[in-house]
Scaffold this motif. Structure first.
Motif, PDB file in Angstrom:
ATOM      1  N   ARG A  45      69.879  61.112  35.394  1.00 19.57           N
ATOM      2  CA  ARG A  45      70.270  61.064  33.976  1.00 19.57           C
ATOM      3  C   ARG A  45      69.299  60.304  33.081  1.00 19.57           C
ATOM      4  O   ARG A  45      69.618  60.000  31.939  1.00 19.57           O
ATOM      5  CB  ARG A  45      71.685  60.475  33.876  1.00 19.57           C
ATOM      6  N   TYR A  46      68.126  59.958  33.586  1.00 21.90           N
ATOM      7  CA  TYR A  46      67.131  59.296  32.735  1.00 21.90           C
ATOM      8  C   TYR A  46      66.779  60.224  31.574  1.00 21.90           C
ATOM      9  O   TYR A  46      66.650  61.435  31.765  1.00 21.90           O
ATOM     10  CB  TYR A  46      65.879  58.974  33.554  1.00 21.90           C
ATOM     11  N   PRO A  47      66.618  59.673  30.366  1.00 21.02           N
ATOM     12  CA  PRO A  47      66.483  60.553  29.200  1.00 21.02           C
ATOM     13  C   PRO A  47      65.145  61.276  29.007  1.00 21.02           C
ATOM     14  O   PRO A  47      64.830  61.630  27.880  1.00 21.02           O
ATOM     15  CB  PRO A  47      66.793  59.611  28.020  1.00 21.02           C
ATOM     16  N   VAL A  48      64.361  61.495  30.057  1.00 18.83           N
ATOM     17  CA  VAL A  48      63.179  62.351  29.939  1.00 18.83           C
ATOM     18  C   VAL A  48      63.191  63.330  31.112  1.00 18.83           C
ATOM     19  O   VAL A  48      63.394  62.914  32.262  1.00 18.83           O
ATOM     20  CB  VAL A  48      61.858  61.542  29.980  1.00 18.83           C
ATOM     21  N   LEU A  93      61.778  62.918  35.043  1.00 17.77           N
ATOM     22  CA  LEU A  93      61.669  61.503  35.442  1.00 17.77           C
ATOM     23  C   LEU A  93      63.028  61.062  35.980  1.00 17.77           C
ATOM     24  O   LEU A  93      64.051  61.342  35.350  1.00 17.77           O
ATOM     25  CB  LEU A  93      61.273  60.621  34.255  1.00 17.77           C
ATOM     26  N   TYR A  94      63.026  60.391  37.099  1.00 19.47           N
ATOM     27  CA  TYR A  94      64.272  60.039  37.771  1.00 19.47           C
ATOM     28  C   TYR A  94      64.255  58.572  38.154  1.00 19.47           C
ATOM     29  O   TYR A  94      63.207  57.951  38.237  1.00 19.47           O
ATOM     30  CB  TYR A  94      64.456  60.912  39.014  1.00 19.47           C
ATOM     31  N   VAL A  95      65.443  58.042  38.411  1.00 20.02           N
ATOM     32  CA  VAL A  95      65.582  56.627  38.760  1.00 20.02           C
ATOM     33  C   VAL A  95      65.933  56.510  40.245  1.00 20.02           C
ATOM     34  O   VAL A  95      66.841  57.204  40.715  1.00 20.02           O
ATOM     35  CB  VAL A  95      66.697  55.977  37.913  1.00 20.02           C
ATOM     36  N   GLU A 113      56.729  62.110  37.058  1.00 20.60           N
ATOM     37  CA  GLU A 113      56.156  60.904  37.671  1.00 20.60           C
ATOM     38  C   GLU A 113      56.430  60.972  39.167  1.00 20.60           C
ATOM     39  O   GLU A 113      57.583  60.856  39.597  1.00 20.60           O
ATOM     40  CB  GLU A 113      56.748  59.607  37.111  1.00 20.60           C
ATOM     41  N   THR A 133      56.486  59.012  42.086  1.00 21.07           N
ATOM     42  CA  THR A 133      56.499  57.545  42.135  1.00 21.07           C
ATOM     43  C   THR A 133      55.823  57.015  43.397  1.00 21.07           C
ATOM     44  O   THR A 133      55.481  55.840  43.452  1.00 21.07           O
ATOM     45  CB  THR A 133      57.942  56.994  42.110  1.00 21.07           C
TER      46      THR A 133
END
Lengths: 478, 478
Positions: A35-38, A41-43, A160, A162
């Motif tokens: 749900r990261y706003p871009v 891209l993930y958390v 990204e 990571t």
């Protein structure tokens, strides 16, 4: 600390709907938050990050045998990135550009590294002087960036990346570099085997090699939905980058020579493969080598006798951890059923239950993540568990290998191949001509993975009908 | 693998010329290469990286006691970064902006994280629901970016901070967050003590706190040239970010409340401090806790008896490594003198020499990095070395502490202070008024570090002459 959010028990979509299942299990097991706003891209949740740490420490331990870890800057000046013309052609559409520092336009735009050849090789030029400096074998584990316009997917197609492990080596001769390619293939084979991921190694067709390489060897695995996933690549770079970046050494005769180079990489796709291949409808199934926790102990406490059971649990935790088995005790106040659900979702290989009956018989109940149950005597528990963890690891690999190889089939016509790649990989004879290779892709809607290592075959090329000296694999790939 | 480039023995500039010495020792000891073609970006050599790994593993082990490691994206959309107005004011001049993906302009520019509040807190909004989710304590170790216009320096003032450990916590009440500030101060104190770095803790003046914080506590150490170096900060954020990002929890009464937050960070400046404070004219001096290698064994081989000596060296290496002492054997073909030079440059705490005479007497010669020599019997060697490593570690801290505290002096006038900060830190009485604080900075050319923890004093404010309730430290800072 426990989970970030204690959600109500949720059931996953069936793994038959692989895409849905995959996205859902990453969230529910708290591997990645999407749900990261871009877009793209993930958390990494703490739990997901602990898997990453375990897996990359394993990779590090294999690399450190004869590579050294280092770190090069993330920003690459445009002037360096554009130096190697073949290379930049492969990346120019997907490079992110930094153009401003504060409100000031930069004199030279800076690229976010899509990969680090052009950051590293200007330094190799400075570092390499003589044959005594060779071979040079360095690696780094870093974030890299691609402006993906295709559909993005956590761990698989990212903006990204990571966790890109990239190695860069320099050698005196083309043959030395070729030997390094084989060494890298050996290390990666070992790594994926330790993760219980089966793989095929292909030499990619010339039109699909790494931009700037002499040739590319690639590791692919097969996901449950029949798509192949490229999980590692090894490139022989020859002297192309050495010529561009003037990386030279003085040989034993005092003559200046270009170095020969290789590079090879692995990304967090290795974790996508572990999750996708081994998981089930209850959540993750982690091979012991990839699981931050190998054993969870759950006390089965009734109205009385709780203290005694908890003591036994703590004792078991202590002896297992002492034996090098990563063990946790879940003594939270949740019901056992809720604990089972949670630890199964997280893919912990083994659960040990200890209740009044086990205490009486001086034993424990072992439940494998695949449901197999067994009562084990307390005496000699560490070695019993160690042995069974190894068995479980081996079984996961065996099961996954059988599943993969059963979905790779010989096909003698393009029609057969088109139908085969709905669910797996087609093996076709190939005359070696590019035109025929491209026609195979066109006619099947798949991608030529290239020539698989260690497979030979005969027959006629299904496109031109000429006798084919080689075989290729064709599949739908991620 | 050895060094990347076998340079001729070079001697360092004297440490009295600190700036020159610092730049030179980073290159010669192969910590950082400063020749990367972009200002403010540096390359970690493999040896430097091995120090980084050792130091950050130490930091991780302290954090992991009650924090969880995770990872958030490096790119922050402009819309999120601009949400907190105080915060962005502190960073707007130094943010790098990504404006293009390939040749396509991005709809929303993306910032390279200067720090991650605005990447993390939108997720905290999703993750935190009830008081049961609190406290939440996460950290990550990541690269962050600042468009520095001032003079850049490796490990100290960088455009890519490669190793930023940032922790972000959320709590139910302001008091809980304040307790977390104290906990963080405890962890950082422990960390720096383990690195043998002395420090002062100050509450930064209000005009110099972290943009968006209620208050900032900072760790400073004192470098040999008399400049202070900020090596860690801990911020109480109150509810400001929670209000901006709507991070709320339901309390026990079912009412929605804003969380109170803290964040705290440490960067590779901790390694700059280790190098700057302990190093000498021969190179680095690493405290055992920060050194990838704690003991190097050097065989002293003459014409005959080489094999026997080498065997003894290998035996010593084995028993020391088994005892958890990181030991290497340098059995390369270089002369002992060249080896001494090399390992002293790398700051290895202890050298063990084993020659024919030692073999005969069943002993080894121990040489500490500071030159102290001692013959030790082979029997009981591991515990003798362990104990001496601890002593050496303690001595480095003691020496550094004495040096720092001897350069912090009470001053009663601004003139005195101006002269004192040429070589150290001035302690002044302060009435607490901002105007007087700013005048102290103006008149001395220094910077107000703030009110030091655990120091009280009296006297009159040297600016306004009023009775001063507090003391402040003033220094030239990096």
């Amino acid at each position: 600390m426990g989970d970030i959010v204690d959600e109500e028990s949720k059931s996953l979509p069936s793994k038959e709907n692989f895409s849905e299942w995959y996205n859902e299990v990453l969230m529910t097991a708290q591997v990645m938050d999407v749900r990261y706003p871009v877009k793209g891209l993930y958390v990494w949740y703490p739990f997901g990050f602990s898997i990453r740490k375990k897996v990359y420490n394993l990779l590090r331990s294999l690399m450190d045998v004869d590579h050294q870890e280092c770190y090069f800057p993330m920003l690459i000046p445009k002037t360096e990135l554009l130096k190697e013309s073949e290379h930049i052609k492969g990346f120019e559409d997907e490079v992110y550009w930094v153009t401003h520092g504060g409100l000031t336009p930069l004199e030279i735009p800076l690229a976010l590294r899509p990969t680090s050849e052009t950051a590293i090789y200007p330094m190799y030029k400075l570092w390499i002087r003589s044959h005594a400096d060779l071979p040079l074998k360095l690696y780094q584990i870093v974030n890299t960036f691609r402006y993906e316009t295709k559909q993005t997917r956590p761990l698989i197609r990212l903006r990204e990346i990571t966790s890109f492990k990239e190695a860069h080596t320099a050698h005196a001769t083309w043959e030395d570099a070729e030997r390094q390619v084989q060494e890298a293939i050996g290390i990666y084979s070992d790594f994926f085997t330790k993760l219980a991921i089966p793989f095929i190694i292909c030499k990619r067709p010339d039109w699909d090699k790494f931009p700037g390489a002499d040739y590319t060897m690639a590791f692919d695995t097969l996901m449950p939905n029949g798509r192949t996933l490229q999980i590692g690549t090894v490139h022989h770079l020859g002297t192309r980058f050495a010529r561009t970046f003037e990386i030279m050494y003085e040989d034993a005769k005092g003559e200046r020579q270009y170095v020969n180079q290789t590079c090879y990489g692995i990304s967090e796709r290795c974790i996508a493969a572990v999750i996708g291949i081994h998981g089930d409808n209850k959540g993750l199934v982690l091979p012991p080598n990839a699981s931050p926790t190998q054993v969870v102990i759950i006390p089965i406490v009734f109205k009385s006798g709780g203290a005694e059971i908890l003591d036994a649990c703590k004792k078991v935790r202590a002896i297992l951890n002492e034996a090098g088995i990563a063990t946790v005790l879940d003594d939270s106040s949740e019901r056992p059923g809720a604990k089972y659900y949670k630890w199964e979702m997280k893919g912990v290989p083994f659960r040990i239950e200890i209740g009044p009956r086990d205490l009486k018989s001086n034993s424990v109940m072992l439940v494998r993540r695949d449901g197999v149950k067994e009562s084990l005597p307390m005496d000699g528990l560490p070695s019993a568990i160690s042995g069974r963890l190894m068995d479980f690891q081996a079984e996961l690999l065996k099961r996954a290998s059988e599943s993969m190889w059963s979905r790779i089939k010989d096909c003698s016509t393009l029609d057969e191949a088109r139908s085969q790649i709905e669910s797996g990989v087609a093996r076709l004879a190939w005359c070696g001509e590019k035109a025929c290779g491209l026609e195979m892709e066109n006619a099947t809607g798949g991608k030529l993975l290239g020539e698989p290592q260690g497979m030979t075959g005969g027959g006629a090329c299904p496109v031109c009908g000429k006798p084919a000296g080689r075989v290729v694999l064709v599949a739908r790939s991620y």
